[in-house]
Design a protein around this motif. Structure first.
Motif, PDB file in Angstrom:
ATOM      1  N   PHE A   2      28.198  12.561  67.214  1.00 53.00           N
ATOM      2  CA  PHE A   2      27.653  13.070  67.878  1.00 53.00           C
ATOM      3  C   PHE A   2      26.985  14.829  67.673  1.00 53.00           C
ATOM      4  O   PHE A   2      27.593  14.990  66.757  1.00 53.00           O
ATOM      5  CB  PHE A   2      28.390  13.058  69.751  1.00 53.00           C
ATOM      6  CG  PHE A   2      29.400  12.320  69.037  1.00 53.00           C
ATOM      7  CD1 PHE A   2      29.533  11.065  70.070  1.00 53.00           C
ATOM      8  CD2 PHE A   2      30.927  11.848  69.281  1.00 53.00           C
ATOM      9  CE1 PHE A   2      30.256  10.016  70.461  1.00 53.00           C
ATOM     10  CE2 PHE A   2      31.814  10.816  68.420  1.00 53.00           C
ATOM     11  CZ  PHE A   2      31.356   9.617  70.140  1.00 53.00           C
ATOM     12  N   SER A  40      32.786   2.919  70.289  1.00 47.43           N
ATOM     13  CA  SER A  40      32.846   4.882  70.297  1.00 47.43           C
ATOM     14  C   SER A  40      32.254   5.367  71.550  1.00 47.43           C
ATOM     15  O   SER A  40      30.792   5.748  71.437  1.00 47.43           O
ATOM     16  CB  SER A  40      33.256   5.419  69.655  1.00 47.43           C
ATOM     17  OG  SER A  40      34.467   5.380  68.273  1.00 47.43           O
ATOM     18  N   ALA A  42      32.501   9.699  73.547  1.00 50.06           N
ATOM     19  CA  ALA A  42      32.699  10.849  73.316  1.00 50.06           C
ATOM     20  C   ALA A  42      32.850  11.319  75.262  1.00 50.06           C
ATOM     21  O   ALA A  42      31.905  11.051  76.152  1.00 50.06           O
ATOM     22  CB  ALA A  42      31.828  11.605  73.265  1.00 50.06           C
ATOM     23  N   GLY A  45      34.138  15.281  75.349  1.00 51.94           N
ATOM     24  CA  GLY A  45      34.376  15.943  73.708  1.00 51.94           C
ATOM     25  C   GLY A  45      35.264  15.239  73.291  1.00 51.94           C
ATOM     26  O   GLY A  45      35.258  15.616  71.839  1.00 51.94           O
ATOM     27  N   CYS A  46      36.044  14.409  73.491  1.00 45.72           N
ATOM     28  CA  CYS A  46      37.012  13.479  72.861  1.00 45.72           C
ATOM     29  C   CYS A  46      36.055  11.434  72.510  1.00 45.72           C
ATOM     30  O   CYS A  46      36.075  11.315  73.380  1.00 45.72           O
ATOM     31  CB  CYS A  46      38.354  13.870  73.383  1.00 45.72           C
ATOM     32  SG  CYS A  46      39.009  12.530  72.808  1.00 45.72           S
ATOM     33  N   CYS A  47      36.446  12.207  70.966  1.00 44.67           N
ATOM     34  CA  CYS A  47      35.782  10.571  71.123  1.00 44.67           C
ATOM     35  C   CYS A  47      37.040   8.855  71.409  1.00 44.67           C
ATOM     36  O   CYS A  47      38.316   8.967  71.289  1.00 44.67           O
ATOM     37  CB  CYS A  47      35.574  10.397  69.261  1.00 44.67           C
ATOM     38  SG  CYS A  47      35.138   9.307  69.109  1.00 44.67           S
ATOM     39  N   GLY A 108      34.090  14.446  67.326  1.00 50.46           N
ATOM     40  CA  GLY A 108      34.416  14.591  69.138  1.00 50.46           C
ATOM     41  C   GLY A 108      35.902  14.468  68.079  1.00 50.46           C
ATOM     42  O   GLY A 108      36.559  14.068  69.583  1.00 50.46           O
ATOM     43  N   GLY A 150      32.403  18.601  75.081  1.00 52.97           N
ATOM     44  CA  GLY A 150      31.449  17.731  74.613  1.00 52.97           C
ATOM     45  C   GLY A 150      30.030  18.132  74.591  1.00 52.97           C
ATOM     46  O   GLY A 150      29.119  17.719  74.530  1.00 52.97           O
TER      47      GLY A 150
END
Length: 216
Positions: A2, A40, A42, A45-47, A108, A150
């Motif tokens: 990302f 996937s 995000a 900010g977390c994949c 991510g 993110g």
């Protein structure tokens, strides 16, 4: 991969919590386009991996509801456990090969959770001071990049326990950072390059120093 350029703000419609895990359902419109089960996305900010996609019928709410399984490791290392029905979340699809690289390299993979310590205004800028875990101090560099929930941001300054970022009005409008308040927890991912440089130094530098000493 990302870049920290948030595409839209989605809305959590359901959270089914386990003892240390969760199933999170998020309603979105733009980021569901071209996104299928197994892809996937995000989320703050977390994949996460899309495990189901339910199209929404009707013109009033175009889009879909995406479902994600969140395992205990992710719950422990991120702020996703704070989410509830109605929570806004930053969403970004992975960068396409022909896409524009607008932010910085973001995996991510959240490094830790910080918390907003203070927010100030300076004319059109929202100044946010964020406290970070001590283990991240060596990766946060003034004028370097950092991903906060993110969002790709530039570190304006760094102190012993906190760093400061300046947010323009556009960022506040199109991401959740404009809604953050002191005390809120935020996901932090430090610049990937710094991590690799550190690993190389730790692994290679001792042997290099030894060989250099023998050469002398």
């Amino acid at each position: 991969m990302f870049t920290g350029i948030v595409e839209e703000i989605g809305t959590v419609v359901a959270v089914k919590s386990g003892a240390r895990s969760a199933i999170i359902e998020i309603e979105a419109s733009k980021t569901v386009q071209g996104t299928d089960v197994g892809d996937s996305l995000a989320v703050n900010g977390c994949c996460l991996t899309v495990v189901s996609k339910e199209e929404i019928d009707g013109d009033a709410h175009p889009g879909a509801i995406l479902r994600f399984d969140v395992v205990p490791e992710t719950m422990m290392r991120t702020n996703l456990g704070d989410l509830h029905s109605g929570s806004p979340v930053n969403l970004e699809r992975p960068l396409a090969a022909e896409g524009r690289f607008g932010g910085h390299i973001v995996q991510g993979h959240v490094d830790g959770v910080g918390h907003v310590r203070e927010i100030k205004m300076s004319e059109n800028a929202r100044i946010m001071e964020i406290a970070f875990p001590p283990t991240l101090r060596r990766y946060i560099v003034e004028k370097g990049s950092i991903c906060v929930d993110g969002v790709s941001l530039t570190v304006a300054s760094v102190e012993a326990e906190t760093f400061i970022v300046w947010l323009i009005p556009h960022t506040c409008e199109v991401t959740t950072l404009g809604r953050r308040l002191p005390g809120d927890r935020v996901n932090l991912e430090c610049d990937l390059i710094g991590k690799y440089v550190e690993r190389l130094l730790v692994e290679v530098l001792p042997d290099y120093v030894k060989s250099f000493g023998k050469g002398c």
